[in-house]
Design a protein around this motif. Structure first.
Motif, PDB file in Angstrom:
ATOM      1  N   THR A 178       0.832  -1.212   0.000  1.00  0.00           N
ATOM      2  CA  THR A 178       0.000   0.000   0.000  1.00  0.00           C
ATOM      3  C   THR A 178       0.861   1.255   0.000  1.00  0.00           C
ATOM      4  N   ALA A 179       1.900   1.259   0.825  1.00  0.00           N
ATOM      5  CA  ALA A 179       2.792   2.421   0.868  1.00  0.00           C
ATOM      6  C   ALA A 179       3.413   2.684  -0.501  1.00  0.00           C
ATOM      7  N   LEU A 180       3.781   1.608  -1.213  1.00  0.00           N
ATOM      8  CA  LEU A 180       4.358   1.764  -2.550  1.00  0.00           C
ATOM      9  C   LEU A 180       3.323   2.289  -3.546  1.00  0.00           C
ATOM     10  N   TYR A 181       2.084   1.790  -3.448  1.00  0.00           N
ATOM     11  CA  TYR A 181       1.015   2.286  -4.315  1.00  0.00           C
ATOM     12  C   TYR A 181       0.835   3.785  -4.135  1.00  0.00           C
ATOM     13  N   PHE A 182       0.752   4.222  -2.881  1.00  0.00           N
ATOM     14  CA  PHE A 182       0.525   5.635  -2.607  1.00  0.00           C
ATOM     15  C   PHE A 182       1.719   6.484  -3.025  1.00  0.00           C
ATOM     16  N   LEU A 183       2.921   5.955  -2.833  1.00  0.00           N
ATOM     17  CA  LEU A 183       4.116   6.703  -3.191  1.00  0.00           C
ATOM     18  C   LEU A 183       4.226   6.876  -4.705  1.00  0.00           C
ATOM     19  N   ILE A 184       3.984   5.784  -5.443  1.00  0.00           N
ATOM     20  CA  ILE A 184       4.158   5.828  -6.896  1.00  0.00           C
ATOM     21  C   ILE A 184       2.957   6.457  -7.587  1.00  0.00           C
ATOM     22  N   PHE A 185       1.767   5.888  -7.326  1.00  0.00           N
ATOM     23  CA  PHE A 185       0.570   6.367  -8.021  1.00  0.00           C
ATOM     24  C   PHE A 185       0.036   7.665  -7.420  1.00  0.00           C
ATOM     25  N   GLY A 186       0.177   7.786  -6.118  1.00  0.00           N
ATOM     26  CA  GLY A 186      -0.369   8.971  -5.473  1.00  0.00           C
ATOM     27  C   GLY A 186       0.523  10.194  -5.585  1.00  0.00           C
ATOM     28  N   ARG A 187       1.763  10.065  -5.123  1.00  0.00           N
ATOM     29  CA  ARG A 187       2.667  11.213  -5.088  1.00  0.00           C
ATOM     30  C   ARG A 187       3.303  11.517  -6.440  1.00  0.00           C
ATOM     31  N   LEU A 188       3.877  10.495  -7.079  1.00  0.00           N
ATOM     32  CA  LEU A 188       4.645  10.737  -8.299  1.00  0.00           C
ATOM     33  C   LEU A 188       3.761  10.927  -9.527  1.00  0.00           C
ATOM     34  N   ARG A 222       0.376  14.731 -11.394  1.00  0.00           N
ATOM     35  CA  ARG A 222       0.329  15.078 -12.813  1.00  0.00           C
ATOM     36  C   ARG A 222      -1.047  14.817 -13.425  1.00  0.00           C
ATOM     37  N   ILE A 223      -1.782  13.882 -12.842  1.00  0.00           N
ATOM     38  CA  ILE A 223      -3.107  13.551 -13.386  1.00  0.00           C
ATOM     39  C   ILE A 223      -4.134  14.601 -13.008  1.00  0.00           C
ATOM     40  N   GLY A 224      -4.037  15.094 -11.779  1.00  0.00           N
ATOM     41  CA  GLY A 224      -4.985  16.119 -11.338  1.00  0.00           C
ATOM     42  C   GLY A 224      -6.217  15.512 -10.693  1.00  0.00           C
ATOM     43  N   LEU A 225      -7.376  16.127 -10.927  1.00  0.00           N
ATOM     44  CA  LEU A 225      -8.615  15.709 -10.285  1.00  0.00           C
ATOM     45  C   LEU A 225      -9.382  14.705 -11.144  1.00  0.00           C
ATOM     46  N   ILE A 226     -10.056  13.764 -10.459  1.00  0.00           N
ATOM     47  CA  ILE A 226     -10.980  12.842 -11.110  1.00  0.00           C
ATOM     48  C   ILE A 226     -12.300  12.909 -10.347  1.00  0.00           C
ATOM     49  N   ASN A 227     -13.361  13.288 -11.051  1.00  0.00           N
ATOM     50  CA  ASN A 227     -14.679  13.443 -10.420  1.00  0.00           C
ATOM     51  C   ASN A 227     -14.641  14.379  -9.214  1.00  0.00           C
ATOM     52  N   GLY A 228     -13.788  15.386  -9.307  1.00  0.00           N
ATOM     53  CA  GLY A 228     -13.755  16.409  -8.269  1.00  0.00           C
ATOM     54  C   GLY A 228     -12.869  16.119  -7.085  1.00  0.00           C
ATOM     55  N   SER A 247      -8.840  14.474  -5.667  1.00  0.00           N
ATOM     56  CA  SER A 247      -7.472  14.198  -6.096  1.00  0.00           C
ATOM     57  C   SER A 247      -7.328  12.733  -6.490  1.00  0.00           C
ATOM     58  N   TYR A 248      -6.334  12.461  -7.319  1.00  0.00           N
ATOM     59  CA  TYR A 248      -6.147  11.091  -7.804  1.00  0.00           C
ATOM     60  C   TYR A 248      -5.834  10.135  -6.652  1.00  0.00           C
ATOM     61  N   MET A 249      -5.022  10.568  -5.692  1.00  0.00           N
ATOM     62  CA  MET A 249      -4.695   9.708  -4.562  1.00  0.00           C
ATOM     63  C   MET A 249      -5.943   9.364  -3.764  1.00  0.00           C
ATOM     64  N   GLU A 250      -6.776  10.369  -3.530  1.00  0.00           N
ATOM     65  CA  GLU A 250      -8.009  10.133  -2.791  1.00  0.00           C
ATOM     66  C   GLU A 250      -8.945   9.224  -3.584  1.00  0.00           C
ATOM     67  N   TYR A 251      -8.912   9.348  -4.913  1.00  0.00           N
ATOM     68  CA  TYR A 251      -9.799   8.550  -5.767  1.00  0.00           C
ATOM     69  C   TYR A 251      -9.418   7.071  -5.749  1.00  0.00           C
ATOM     70  N   ILE A 252      -8.123   6.762  -5.769  1.00  0.00           N
ATOM     71  CA  ILE A 252      -7.697   5.366  -5.842  1.00  0.00           C
ATOM     72  C   ILE A 252      -7.654   4.689  -4.477  1.00  0.00           C
ATOM     73  N   LEU A 253      -7.702   5.460  -3.385  1.00  0.00           N
ATOM     74  CA  LEU A 253      -7.603   4.879  -2.051  1.00  0.00           C
ATOM     75  C   LEU A 253      -8.629   3.784  -1.793  1.00  0.00           C
ATOM     76  N   PRO A 254      -9.939   4.022  -2.026  1.00  0.00           N
ATOM     77  CA  PRO A 254     -10.910   2.959  -1.744  1.00  0.00           C
ATOM     78  C   PRO A 254     -10.641   1.685  -2.541  1.00  0.00           C
ATOM     79  N   GLY A 255     -10.237   1.839  -3.800  1.00  0.00           N
ATOM     80  CA  GLY A 255      -9.958   0.672  -4.611  1.00  0.00           C
ATOM     81  C   GLY A 255      -8.769  -0.127  -4.100  1.00  0.00           C
TER      82      GLY A 255
END
Length: 254
Positions: free
Chosen positions: A33-43, A47-53, A55-63
């Motif tokens: 999980t830490a690696l997911y958040f570091l790579i997909f969330g931070r890095l 760059r992706i920005g917002l999805i459905n209003g 942040s991308y990190m917040e969007y992928i967290l539940p999944g």
């Protein structure tokens, strides 16, 4: 009372089995999980920005949380029940004066508890990256319970039909993993072409992810009531199938 003792015995055995090796069952999800958040969330997320209003990190967290619960609830039951078959301990259960639903419930509860514990660990790790605001705690907890129940049942069925240790890895590697990554964990279904949106609706994990996402951050691509109906129907079907397989002795009686 004898039924309760039998149920408690199976359940406690299942819980102790994965807690005894917690560095292998509870620690790896935290690191992943830490690696997911570091790579997909931070890095990548910045760059992706917002999805459905959001942040991308917040969007992928539940999944990410739900993926962890799915894989661990499934693997706990499939590995444990197949080991019982492989070591011929299943004979002790079959000759015991207990109904099949006791056997099924004991193994399923073990899978549910492991899945929920892993989900809790992953959620705690997420707090290191951002402040978590829960939209609906009731929906979030209910979906976590239904998800671990559904995939514990699926793992039980896999264990019944498996005839080798290699066989219990086929479904997770070639079916479960693709369904996870194609279930809208890292993207919104609305980003797909129309034909692929229609195809994606056949993936049950898509409904699970969207319900859980709605419970956590209030965002969903699918009608929540419809998604709950789909998941509840699948659970009913799998419970019925598990009990029927136990009654017929398919895969467990030679």
């Amino acid at each position: 009372m004898s039924y309760l003792i039998a149920l408690n015995t199976i359940t406690v055995k299942e819980i102790r089995r994965f807690l005894r090796i917690w560095p292998q069952t509870l620690l790896p999800p935290a690191i992943t999980t830490a690696l997911y958040f570091l790579i997909f969330g931070r890095l990548i997320g910045d760059r992706i920005g917002l999805i459905n209003g959001v942040s991308y990190m917040e969007y992928i967290l539940p999944g990410i949380i739900i993926m962890s619960m799915i894989s661990h609830s499934y693997s706990n039951v499939v590995s444990s029940f197949y080991s019982t078959k492989f070591q011929n301990n299943i004979e002790e259960l079959l000759v015991a004066p207990i109904p099949n639903w006791i056997i099924l419930t004991g193994y399923i509860v073990g899978g549910i508890i492991r899945g929920l514990l892993v989900g809790g660990v992953v959620t705690l790790i997420s707090l290191l990256f951002f402040d978590l605001q829960i939209n609906s705690l009731a929906i979030t907890l209910l979906m976590a319970l239904l998800t671990t129940l559904l995939f514990s049942l699926a793992g039980f069925i896999n264990a019944i039909f498996a005839d080798s240790f290699d066989a219990i890895s086929i479904v997770p590697n070639f079916i479960l993993t693709p369904l996870n990554y194609l279930g809208g964990v890292f993207y919104s279904i609305n980003m797909l072409p129309e034909i692929w949106q229609t195809i994606a609706l056949a993936n049950p994990i898509l409904y699970i992810v969207n319900i859980f996402r709605y419970g956590m951050i209030g965002v969903s691509d699918i009608n929540i009531a419809y998604a709950f109906a789909i998941i509840s129907s699948l659970i009913f079907i799998l419970i019925s199938l598990c009990l029927w397989l136990l009654h017929k002795g398919i895969g467990i009686k030679s």
